[in-house]
Scaffold this motif. Structure first.
Motif, mmCIF file in Angstrom:
data_model
loop_
_atom_site.group_PDB
_atom_site.id
_atom_site.type_symbol
_atom_site.label_atom_id
_atom_site.label_comp_id
_atom_site.label_asym_id
_atom_site.label_seq_id
_atom_site.Cartn_x
_atom_site.Cartn_y
_atom_site.Cartn_z
ATOM 1 N N GLN A 200 -3.972 -13.511 -18.137
ATOM 2 C CA GLN A 200 -3.038 -12.687 -18.898
ATOM 3 C C GLN A 200 -1.631 -13.158 -18.604
ATOM 4 O O GLN A 200 -1.289 -13.424 -17.451
ATOM 5 N N CYS B 151 -10.450 -14.754 -16.105
ATOM 6 C CA CYS B 151 -9.738 -13.968 -17.113
ATOM 7 C C CYS B 151 -8.255 -14.085 -16.818
ATOM 8 O O CYS B 151 -7.825 -13.895 -15.674
ATOM 9 N N VAL C 199 -10.502 -15.040 -21.831
ATOM 10 C CA VAL C 199 -11.555 -15.403 -20.886
ATOM 11 C C VAL C 199 -11.882 -16.879 -21.067
ATOM 12 O O VAL C 199 -12.051 -17.360 -22.190
ATOM 13 N N PHE D 232 -10.506 -11.283 -24.794
ATOM 14 C CA PHE D 232 -11.283 -10.289 -24.065
ATOM 15 C C PHE D 232 -11.936 -9.294 -25.016
ATOM 16 O O PHE D 232 -13.130 -8.994 -24.890
ATOM 17 N N PHE E 296 -18.775 -5.362 -19.669
ATOM 18 C CA PHE E 296 -17.657 -5.372 -18.720
ATOM 19 C C PHE E 296 -18.162 -5.642 -17.304
ATOM 20 O O PHE E 296 -17.606 -6.470 -16.584
ATOM 21 N N ASP F 261 -6.188 -4.922 -14.636
ATOM 22 C CA ASP F 261 -5.748 -5.350 -15.967
ATOM 23 C C ASP F 261 -6.900 -5.223 -16.960
ATOM 24 O O ASP F 261 -6.712 -4.816 -18.111
ATOM 25 N N MET F 262 -8.108 -5.569 -16.508
ATOM 26 C CA MET F 262 -9.277 -5.500 -17.376
ATOM 27 C C MET F 262 -9.653 -4.056 -17.684
ATOM 28 O O MET F 262 -10.047 -3.736 -18.810
ATOM 29 N N LEU G 176 -5.744 -10.312 -23.030
ATOM 30 C CA LEU G 176 -6.461 -11.072 -22.017
ATOM 31 C C LEU G 176 -7.302 -12.142 -22.700
ATOM 32 O O LEU G 176 -7.827 -11.931 -23.807
#
Length: 246
Positions: free
Chosen positions: A228, A226, A237, A196, A212, A145-146, A235
């Motif tokens: 979602q 993190c 954090v 994010f 990252f 996802d990140m 996202l």
């Protein structure tokens, strides 16, 4: 002198089966009827993306890539050896992969149940679900996802030629530990979640990738998390909390 780059091993977070399940969920695919060509192409895209981000892709990912390519070739090039009058039904080349995915899903579900039980036994509590924009965020984001979010950022704001050249800067000029300290300092100053994109948006592509990697290390060390709500949504954090910090 050889450049000393910082690497994060992806298998410390997720594995190739996790990536396949991520793609199946994201594309809303029936696990019993996997479009192998599409899944293989998407899987290879992720491998290239992770390599570009200097994530240390474990050999298991490459083995799975070879498996998918082999299945794809069998599906696209059916066996022509049978005579027209022969009626033998060939085995679906996807069958073994489907069974492995179903078994892995059971394993993950059981592991999650054990983790929840361990958390209850240790009386450790994480941050309560946070409402953002009227919706409750409670799903922990995966590394994939990140990666998606990071690439959407890059596609929205393509780097200039000058910033492209900055990608050749040695990683040690921007130490991961200093970047981790910067992230935690920003998290300490916030009582709510940090978007994010806000946390990772810095001056150049190189610094963005470094940030990252630092975030992944902090997640691995249970210092931040993190979350979602749904795939393709934003996202957020949060600083990791447990009963010792309350």
């Amino acid at each position: 002198m050889m450049e000393n780059k910082y690497h994060i091993k992806v298998d410390g977070f997720e594995g190739p089966m996790d990536l396949l399940l991520h793609l199946i969920q994201r594309l809303e695919i029936d696990i019993h009827d996997i479009p192998v060509a599409e899944i293989t192409d998407q899987y290879m895209n992720y491998i290239h993306r992770m390599a570009e981000l200097e994530l240390d892709v474990a050999s298991e990912y490459l083995v799975m890539a070879a498996t998918l390519l082999a299945i794809k070739s069998k599906v696209l090039l059916p066996n022509q050896s049978l005579e027209p009058e022969e009626t033998e039904v060939e085995e679906d080349p996807r069958e073994e992969l489907v069974e492995r995915l179903k078994e892995y899903q059971k394993y993950k579900s059981a592991a999650q149940t054990l983790r929840e039980k361990e958390t209850e036994d240790n009386e450790v509590y994480t941050r309560d679900p946070m409402e953002v924009g009227g919706e409750t965020l409670e799903q922990e984001a995966t590394v994939f996802d990140m990666v998606d979010a990071l690439y959407r950022m890059f596609n929205k704001t393509p780097p200039s030629p000058e910033k492209d050249r900055e990608t050749s800067v040695k990683r040690e000029e921007m130490p991961i530990q200093l970047t981790m300290d910067r992230i935690m300092k920003e998290m300490d100053a916030r009582t709510d979640g940090v978007p994010f994109e806000q946390l990772i948006s810095v001056r150049s592509r190189t610094e963005t990738v470094t940030t990252f990697l630092a975030m992944l290390e902090l997640i691995k060390n249970h210092r931040i998390t993190c979350v979602q709500n749904n795939h393709f949504e934003g996202l957020y954090v949060y600083k990791w909390e447990d009963n010792d910090e309350r």
